[in-house]
Design a protein around this motif. Structure first.
Motif, PDB file in Angstrom:
ATOM      1  N   ASP A  13      48.286  69.825   4.978  1.00  0.00           N
ATOM      2  CA  ASP A  13      48.653  68.541   5.160  1.00  0.00           C
ATOM      3  C   ASP A  13      49.716  68.416   6.472  1.00  0.00           C
ATOM      4  N   LEU A  14      49.641  67.847   7.636  1.00  0.00           N
ATOM      5  CA  LEU A  14      50.312  67.711   8.657  1.00  0.00           C
ATOM      6  C   LEU A  14      51.583  66.996   8.414  1.00  0.00           C
ATOM      7  N   ASP A  15      52.800  67.217   8.958  1.00  0.00           N
ATOM      8  CA  ASP A  15      54.073  66.716   8.727  1.00  0.00           C
ATOM      9  C   ASP A  15      54.125  65.612   9.628  1.00  0.00           C
ATOM     10  N   VAL A  86      43.218  70.097  15.108  1.00  0.00           N
ATOM     11  CA  VAL A  86      43.551  70.711  14.027  1.00  0.00           C
ATOM     12  C   VAL A  86      42.230  70.614  12.890  1.00  0.00           C
ATOM     13  N   PHE A  87      41.379  70.086  12.801  1.00  0.00           N
ATOM     14  CA  PHE A  87      40.184  70.338  12.132  1.00  0.00           C
ATOM     15  C   PHE A  87      39.229  71.489  12.749  1.00  0.00           C
ATOM     16  N   GLU A  88      39.364  71.770  13.733  1.00  0.00           N
ATOM     17  CA  GLU A  88      38.772  72.878  14.623  1.00  0.00           C
ATOM     18  C   GLU A  88      39.503  73.946  14.170  1.00  0.00           C
ATOM     19  N   GLU A 129      48.337  79.148  13.568  1.00  0.00           N
ATOM     20  CA  GLU A 129      47.143  78.714  14.566  1.00  0.00           C
ATOM     21  C   GLU A 129      47.433  77.130  14.951  1.00  0.00           C
ATOM     22  N   VAL A 130      47.787  76.396  13.917  1.00  0.00           N
ATOM     23  CA  VAL A 130      47.974  75.031  14.221  1.00  0.00           C
ATOM     24  C   VAL A 130      49.290  74.690  14.744  1.00  0.00           C
ATOM     25  N   ALA A 131      50.065  75.610  14.872  1.00  0.00           N
ATOM     26  CA  ALA A 131      51.518  75.350  15.744  1.00  0.00           C
ATOM     27  C   ALA A 131      51.099  75.908  17.331  1.00  0.00           C
ATOM     28  N   ASP A 132      50.383  76.981  17.527  1.00  0.00           N
ATOM     29  CA  ASP A 132      50.182  77.583  18.791  1.00  0.00           C
ATOM     30  C   ASP A 132      49.082  76.768  19.412  1.00  0.00           C
ATOM     31  N   ARG A 133      48.062  76.440  18.811  1.00  0.00           N
ATOM     32  CA  ARG A 133      47.036  75.645  19.435  1.00  0.00           C
ATOM     33  C   ARG A 133      47.073  74.277  19.696  1.00  0.00           C
ATOM     34  N   VAL A 134      47.793  73.617  18.698  1.00  0.00           N
ATOM     35  CA  VAL A 134      47.749  71.959  18.540  1.00  0.00           C
ATOM     36  C   VAL A 134      49.252  71.651  18.892  1.00  0.00           C
ATOM     37  N   GLY A 135      50.362  72.400  18.439  1.00  0.00           N
ATOM     38  CA  GLY A 135      51.666  72.275  18.984  1.00  0.00           C
ATOM     39  C   GLY A 135      52.361  71.344  17.625  1.00  0.00           C
ATOM     40  N   LEU A 136      51.820  71.378  16.499  1.00  0.00           N
ATOM     41  CA  LEU A 136      52.304  70.675  15.350  1.00  0.00           C
ATOM     42  C   LEU A 136      52.261  71.487  14.022  1.00  0.00           C
TER      43      LEU A 136
END
Length: 398
Positions: A13-15, A86-88, A129-136
């Protein structure tokens, strides 16, 4: 549709999703209280939430609570692109992903131990991965059931990771407040707390007959099962929506009947276009209302035959609105919503006589074609000219 076997299951769940995207894209907003939306709060950063700002709150109230907040207009295209990215990452983690909304999903990671490690390692890698690739930032809960994985992610927020071992499920669940159970809103929580029931463990001790007597058969059985972490639902991949909905916040000013009809019409127009684009039909129309005292009611009607045409669905919704007008006049309306349920794939339901769709179907098809080519605002009803149509939230595919 593919259905997973038994977990372990991740709930990711994204914050503070919208606000986090704004802070990611504008460094000046980082660490500051951010509110997305003006008249109504669409999202609030954790810095704003610390002051009591909440989603769906009126903008004036939010600014009274947090005068230092920075208010930014929503950028739905940016949120949609972030969600896709993110879904990727989700699908790179496991092929068994069930999207719940644009910012959360269930992932089944059973069977990945040999190639990806333990569930805790998989979840930690997903967050990186979400932090590195999407920045979230994203919070992940890990458990044996969907229900408990979602509870774990809620407890771990923000930007956290919580794993509930199978041998410690009830030790984790039972001390939590009753509001952590799915289906326990303000009304149900009040009924339970009035009887001195404040924790999930106390709900579990009651027994099913007592809960059924207190809350009704469906709700009582549901809460009894969850209080014992009984949730057999697997993670589904490719399952289509069982309903489609749209709503509009109206603020606290009074609105004439003609204005409410225009708001209702805009919602139905938007939903029926989605129905046709997804090749779906519906039978049941649900009208959802929220009043000035924050109470809510729903009214529904099931039509004789399924349809995706705008006119019969709008006529049904208007009938529901007309019957609710005495309540609206007495209590004041702050939100109106429409949900289409009882959905079927177009062509999968036997048609009723007469088979000829006539001019209604032709008109809908023509309007859809024009809007697809020139944009959704290219053609509209005369009653909606010059009116703000509200914000169309980004959605997962129908």
């Amino acid at each position: 549709m593919f259905v997973s076997g038994e977990g372990p299951i991740l709930h990711a769940d994204l914050d503070a999703f919208y606000a986090s995207v704004e802070q990611r894209d504008d460094p000046r907003l980082r660490g500051r209280p951010v509110i997305v939306g003006g008249g109504v709060v669409l999202a609030a950063s954790y810095e704003a939430k610390a002051h009591g700002v909440r989603t769906a709150m009126g903008g004036r109230q939010a600014m009274r609570l947090c005068p230092a907040a920075v208010v930014v207009p929503p950028r739905m295209s940016a949120y949609s692109e972030a969600s896709k990215a993110v879904f990727e990452v989700f699908r790179d983690t496991t092929p068994i992903v069930e999207g719940i909304s644009i910012d959360e999903a269930f992932l089944d990671v059973g069977g990945l131990a040999r190639i990806s490690g333990t569930p805790a390692q998989i979840a930690a890698r997903l967050r990186r991965e979400v932090a590195d690739r999407v920045g979230l930032a994203i919070t992940v809960g890990v458990a044996r059931t969907k229900f408990l994985a979602k509870v774990a992610s809620g407890v771990a927020k923000p930007d956290g990771l919580l794993v509930v071992p199978p041998d410690a499920e009830l030790d984790f669940l039972h001390p939590l407040p009753v509001e952590r159970l799915w289906g326990v809103g303000r009304v149900t929580a009040s009924k339970l707390r009035d009887r001195g029931i404040t924790t999930v463990g106390q709900v579990a001790e009651l027994g099913e007959p007592a809960l059924v007597a207190m809350l009704g058969r469906a709700s009582g059985r549901h809460l009894h099962a969850l209080a014992h972490n009984r949730d057999p639902r697997p993670v589904h991949v490719g399952r289509r929506r069982r309903s489609m909905g749209a709503q509009r916040a109206l603020g606290r000013g009074s609105r004439a009947a003609a204005e409410l009809d225009a708001d209702l019409t805009a919602l139905v127009d938007r939903l029926t276009r989605r129905l046709r684009a997804a090749a779906r039909v519906c039978r049941t129309v649900v009208l959802r209302l929220r009043f000035a005292d924050y109470t809510r009611v729903t009214r529904s009607h099931t039509m004789a035959e399924p349809t995706a045409h705008t006119e019969p669905i709008l006529a049904t919704a208007r009938g529901l609105l007309t019957s609710a007008m005495p309540m609206i006049s007495a209590n004041g309306l702050t939100l109106i919503g429409v949900t289409l349920t009882n959905l079927h794939t177009e062509g999968a339901v036997q048609l009723m006589l007469p088979f000829d769709e006539g001019a209604v179907g032709t008109l809908d098809a023509t309007l859809d074609s024009v809007r697809d080519r020139f944009g959704s605002a290219a053609v509209t009803r005369a009653a909606l000219l010059g009116r703000a149509q509200g914000i169309a939230m980004p959605l997962l595919p129908d």
